[in-house]
Design an enzyme around this catalytic site. Structure first.
Site, mmCIF file in Angstrom:
data_model
loop_
_atom_site.group_PDB
_atom_site.id
_atom_site.type_symbol
_atom_site.label_atom_id
_atom_site.label_comp_id
_atom_site.label_asym_id
_atom_site.label_seq_id
_atom_site.Cartn_x
_atom_site.Cartn_y
_atom_site.Cartn_z
ATOM 1 N N VAL A 10 0.822 -1.222 0.000
ATOM 2 C CA VAL A 10 0.000 0.000 0.000
ATOM 3 C C VAL A 10 0.851 1.264 0.000
ATOM 4 O O VAL A 10 0.363 2.351 -0.308
ATOM 5 C CB VAL A 10 -1.006 0.069 1.173
ATOM 6 C CG1 VAL A 10 -2.088 -0.978 1.042
ATOM 7 C CG2 VAL A 10 -0.309 -0.036 2.517
ATOM 8 N N ARG A 12 5.226 3.006 0.488
ATOM 9 C CA ARG A 12 6.624 2.879 0.904
ATOM 10 C C ARG A 12 7.021 4.146 1.637
ATOM 11 O O ARG A 12 6.656 5.244 1.225
ATOM 12 C CB ARG A 12 7.533 2.726 -0.325
ATOM 13 C CG ARG A 12 7.425 1.375 -0.981
ATOM 14 C CD ARG A 12 8.182 1.308 -2.302
ATOM 15 N NE ARG A 12 7.687 0.199 -3.104
ATOM 16 C CZ ARG A 12 8.081 -1.055 -2.971
ATOM 17 N NH1 ARG A 12 9.019 -1.347 -2.087
ATOM 18 N NH2 ARG A 12 7.565 -2.020 -3.708
ATOM 19 N N GLY A 13 7.773 3.986 2.706
ATOM 20 C CA GLY A 13 8.293 5.138 3.429
ATOM 21 C C GLY A 13 9.802 5.106 3.400
ATOM 22 O O GLY A 13 10.405 4.282 2.702
ATOM 23 N N ALA A 14 10.421 5.997 4.161
ATOM 24 C CA ALA A 14 11.881 6.086 4.163
ATOM 25 C C ALA A 14 12.518 4.818 4.726
ATOM 26 O O ALA A 14 13.649 4.495 4.402
ATOM 27 C CB ALA A 14 12.307 7.288 4.993
ATOM 28 N N PHE A 15 11.769 4.080 5.563
ATOM 29 C CA PHE A 15 12.398 2.970 6.287
ATOM 30 C C PHE A 15 11.894 1.597 5.878
ATOM 31 O O PHE A 15 12.381 0.591 6.361
ATOM 32 C CB PHE A 15 12.196 3.157 7.795
ATOM 33 C CG PHE A 15 12.550 4.532 8.238
ATOM 34 C CD1 PHE A 15 13.876 4.912 8.299
ATOM 35 C CD2 PHE A 15 11.567 5.444 8.541
ATOM 36 C CE1 PHE A 15 14.202 6.198 8.678
ATOM 37 C CE2 PHE A 15 11.889 6.738 8.916
ATOM 38 C CZ PHE A 15 13.212 7.121 8.976
ATOM 39 N N VAL A 17 8.567 -0.872 3.723
ATOM 40 C CA VAL A 17 7.416 -0.999 2.844
ATOM 41 C C VAL A 17 6.216 -1.482 3.665
ATOM 42 O O VAL A 17 6.373 -2.258 4.608
ATOM 43 C CB VAL A 17 7.766 -1.942 1.658
ATOM 44 C CG1 VAL A 17 8.327 -3.253 2.133
ATOM 45 C CG2 VAL A 17 6.595 -2.184 0.754
ATOM 46 N N CYS A 18 5.040 -0.972 3.315
ATOM 47 C CA CYS A 18 3.826 -1.337 4.048
ATOM 48 C C CYS A 18 2.977 -2.279 3.199
ATOM 49 O O CYS A 18 2.572 -1.918 2.082
ATOM 50 C CB CYS A 18 3.012 -0.090 4.398
ATOM 51 S SG CYS A 18 3.811 0.930 5.629
ATOM 52 N N ASP A 130 6.901 13.379 14.823
ATOM 53 C CA ASP A 130 6.924 13.478 13.362
ATOM 54 C C ASP A 130 5.504 13.657 12.822
ATOM 55 O O ASP A 130 5.102 12.983 11.865
ATOM 56 C CB ASP A 130 7.570 12.210 12.772
ATOM 57 C CG ASP A 130 8.001 12.413 11.314
ATOM 58 O OD1 ASP A 130 8.176 13.576 10.899
ATOM 59 O OD2 ASP A 130 8.152 11.405 10.600
HETATM 60 N N1 LIG Z 1 -1.971 1.711 8.858
HETATM 61 C C1 LIG Z 1 -1.990 2.029 7.559
HETATM 62 N N2 LIG Z 1 -3.133 1.918 6.843
HETATM 63 C C2 LIG Z 1 -3.166 2.242 5.535
HETATM 64 N N3 LIG Z 1 -2.100 2.698 4.830
HETATM 65 C C3 LIG Z 1 -0.934 2.841 5.482
HETATM 66 C C4 LIG Z 1 -0.809 2.513 6.875
HETATM 67 N N4 LIG Z 1 0.456 2.767 7.259
HETATM 68 C C5 LIG Z 1 1.097 3.221 6.164
HETATM 69 N N5 LIG Z 1 0.269 3.265 5.092
HETATM 70 C C6 LIG Z 1 0.615 3.696 3.716
HETATM 71 O O1 LIG Z 1 1.969 3.376 3.480
HETATM 72 C C7 LIG Z 1 2.715 4.562 3.186
HETATM 73 C C8 LIG Z 1 4.110 4.463 3.777
HETATM 74 O O2 LIG Z 1 4.009 4.507 5.177
HETATM 75 P P1 LIG Z 1 5.283 4.624 6.115
HETATM 76 O O3 LIG Z 1 4.790 4.754 7.520
HETATM 77 O O4 LIG Z 1 6.213 3.504 5.800
HETATM 78 O O5 LIG Z 1 6.030 5.926 5.633
HETATM 79 P P2 LIG Z 1 5.614 7.474 5.749
HETATM 80 O O6 LIG Z 1 4.945 7.700 7.076
HETATM 81 O O7 LIG Z 1 4.838 7.859 4.521
HETATM 82 O O8 LIG Z 1 7.023 8.201 5.701
HETATM 83 P P3 LIG Z 1 8.241 8.028 6.725
HETATM 84 O O9 LIG Z 1 8.946 6.799 6.296
HETATM 85 O O10 LIG Z 1 9.022 9.293 6.540
HETATM 86 O O11 LIG Z 1 7.650 7.901 8.114
HETATM 87 C C9 LIG Z 1 1.885 5.703 3.743
HETATM 88 O O12 LIG Z 1 2.130 6.901 3.053
HETATM 89 C C10 LIG Z 1 0.472 5.193 3.554
HETATM 90 O O13 LIG Z 1 0.043 5.460 2.237
#
Ligand SMILES: Nc1ncnc2c1ncn2[C@@H]1O[C@H](COP(=O)(O)OP(=O)(O)OP(=O)(O)O)[C@@H](O)[C@H]1O
Length: 341
Positions: A10, A12-15, A17-18, A130
Site C-alpha cells: 500500500v 513505501r516510506g523512508a524505512f 514498505v507497508c 513526526d
Molecule cells: N496503517 C496504515 N493503513 C493504511 N495505509 C498505510 C498505513 N500505514 C502506512 N500506510 C501507507 O503506506 C505509506 C508508507 O508509510 P510509512 O509509515 O512507511 O512511511 P511514511 O509515514 O509515509 O514516511 P516516513 O517513512 O518518513 O515515516 C503511507 O504513506 C500510507 O500510504
C-alpha cells in the site's frame, strides 16, 4: 510472517514498505498492515529500543490512534503489525480536495480530532515527534482521523541504516532546525503546520530545497492565510506557529478554547456512543443521522462503531480543567475531563 497472507503493497516510506495483509488467525481474515523495516546495521540494543516503542504503542487503545497489534523479526526485517486505515493518508485527502478549500468547520472537526488523540498521548508523556499529513491516516469515509507512527519514525531516523534519508522537513519546528531537544510543544508546532495546510491546501513553510525551507522556518516566515479563514482560526494558527516554544499553547489550552470547545463536545458525544449498550450502538441519535442525511461531508464519529477494531475507551483524559456538558435531553454522557499536565 506465516500468520499473514500478503495481499499488496500500500505504500513505501523512508524505512520500509507497508503491506496490506490478511490475518490467517482471525476468524474474519482481518485486514491489517504489516510494515517491514530493514534493520540491517542495527545493534541488538537499537532493535530492542524500536521494538520497545512498538510494545508501548500496543498498550495504547484509542479510536483516533492507529492500533498496534504485534511486532516480530522476519528475514532481517522488523515487522510491525497495525490497524489498516482504508481511507489512506490525510496528505492524499488534501491533494484530492484541491483546488476547492475545505469548509472551516470541516477543518475544525479534523483539527479537534487530532487534538484529542494528541491529548491522549501527551497525557501519557508520549510525543509524536513526526506529526505530518502523511502520518495522519483516515477511515474509509474520511470522517475519522487515526494518528500513526508515534515516536517510531524518529526512533528509526536516528538508529536505522536509512538514517541518512531526510524526510520532509516542512513540519520541523525552529527548535529542531536549531538542534535543540524535542518536547510536547514541538508536536504543537507540527500541529500548527497541519492546521494551516488543511485550511489553505498548501504548506505553511515551503521552498525549493531543504536550506530554503529551514531558513523560512527559523525566521518564522510562514505563507499568508486567505480571507476565507476567520480571525479566530487565524489567531489559533499563529499561536501554534510561534517561534518561542514556551509561548505556544499545549493541547489542554486548545481543548478549552471557545472556538474548539463545541467541536470537542460534539466529538466526545459521538465517542461516548461507543460505550453505550449494544442496542443503543445500533441506533444513532436522530441529530447525528440527520446531520449525515443533510450534509454528507459533515464529519461525525458515528462510523467509529463500525471502524474501531477493539473495545475503545471514550474518556478524554484527566483534569484540572473540568468541562461538563449541560445536557437537557436526559442522555447520559460522561463529563469531559481534560488534564493540565
Ligand atoms: N496503517 C496504515 N493503513 C493504511 N495505509 C498505510 C498505513 N500505514 C502506512 N500506510 C501507507 O503506506 C505509506 C508508507 O508509510 P510509512 O509509515 O512507511 O512511511 P511514511 O509515514 O509515509 O514516511 P516516513 O517513512 O518518513 O515515516 C503511507 O504513506 C500510507 O500510504
Amino acid at each position: 510472517m506465516d500468520k499473514y497472507e500478503q495481499v499488496r503493497v500500500v505504500g513505501r516510506g523512508a524505512f520500509g514498505v507497508c503491506w496490506l495483509c490478511r490475518s490467517r488467525n482471525s476468524s474474519f481474515n482481518r485486514k491489517v498492515i504489516v510494515k517491514l523495516i530493514n534493520i540491517h546495521g542495527l545493534s541488538e540494543a537499537e532493535e530492542n529500543s524500536i521494538s520497545g516503542e512498538v510494545k508501548l504503542l500496543q498498550k495504547v487503545q484509542h479510536p483516533l490512534i492507529i492500533g498496534y497489534f504485534d511486532s516480530f523479526r522476519f528475514e532481517n526485517q522488523l515487522a510491525i503489525v497495525m490497524q489498516y486505515a482504508e481511507g489512506g493518508t490525510m496528505e492524499r485527502m488534501i491533494q484530492e480536495q484541491r483546488p476547492e478549500k475545505f469548509a472551516e468547520k470541516t477543518v475544525l472537526e479534523y483539527f479537534t480530532q487530532i487534538l484529542i488523540a494528541l491529548n491522549h498521548m501527551h497525557s501519557k508523556q508520549i510525543v509524536h515527534r513526526d506529526l505530518k499529513p502523511q502520518n495522519i491516516l483516515m477511515n474509509r469515509r474520511k470522517t475519522i482521523v487515526k494518528l500513526s507512527d508515534f515516536g517510531i519514525s524518529k526512533e528509526l531516523s536516528t538508529k536505522s541504516a536509512a538514517s541518512t534519508v531526510i524526510g520532509t522537513p516542512n513540519y520541523l519546528s525552529p527548535e529542531i532546525c536549531e538542534g535543540r531537544s524535542y518536547n510536547q510543544k514541538t508536536d504543537m508546532w507540527s500541529l500548527g503546520c497541519v492546521f494551516y495546510e488543511l485550511l489553505e491546501l498548501k504548506r505553511a513553510f515551503d521552498g525549493e530545497n531543504l536550506p530554503s525551507i529551514v531558513m523560512k522556518i527559523t525566521k518564522g516566515t510562514m505563507n499568508t492565510m486567505g480571507e476565507h479563514v476567520s480571525p479566530e482560526v487565524q489567531e489559533l494558527v499563529h499561536r501554534l506557529l510561534q517561534m518561542n516554544e514556551k509561548a505556544r499553547p499545549d493541547v489542554t489550552d486548545l481543548l478549552v478554547n471557545p472556538t474548539i470547545l463545541p467541536y470537542l463536545i460534539s466529538i466526545h458525544c459521538d465517542l461516548s456512543r461507543l460505550d453505550a449498550p449494544p442496542s443503543d450502538k445500533r441506533k444513532p441519535s436522530s441529530s447525528l443521522s440527520s446531520r449525515l442525511r443533510t450534509t454528507p461531508n459533515t464529519l461525525t464519529m458515528r462510523s467509529l462503531a463500525l471502524s474501531s477494531t477493539s473495545s475503545q475507551t471514550s474518556t478524554i483524559e484527566k483534569s484540572s480543567f473540568i468541562v461538563r456538558q449541560n445536557d437537557t435531553s436526559k442522555k447520559i454522557i460522561p463529563p469531559i475531563t481534560i488534564t493540565k499536565y
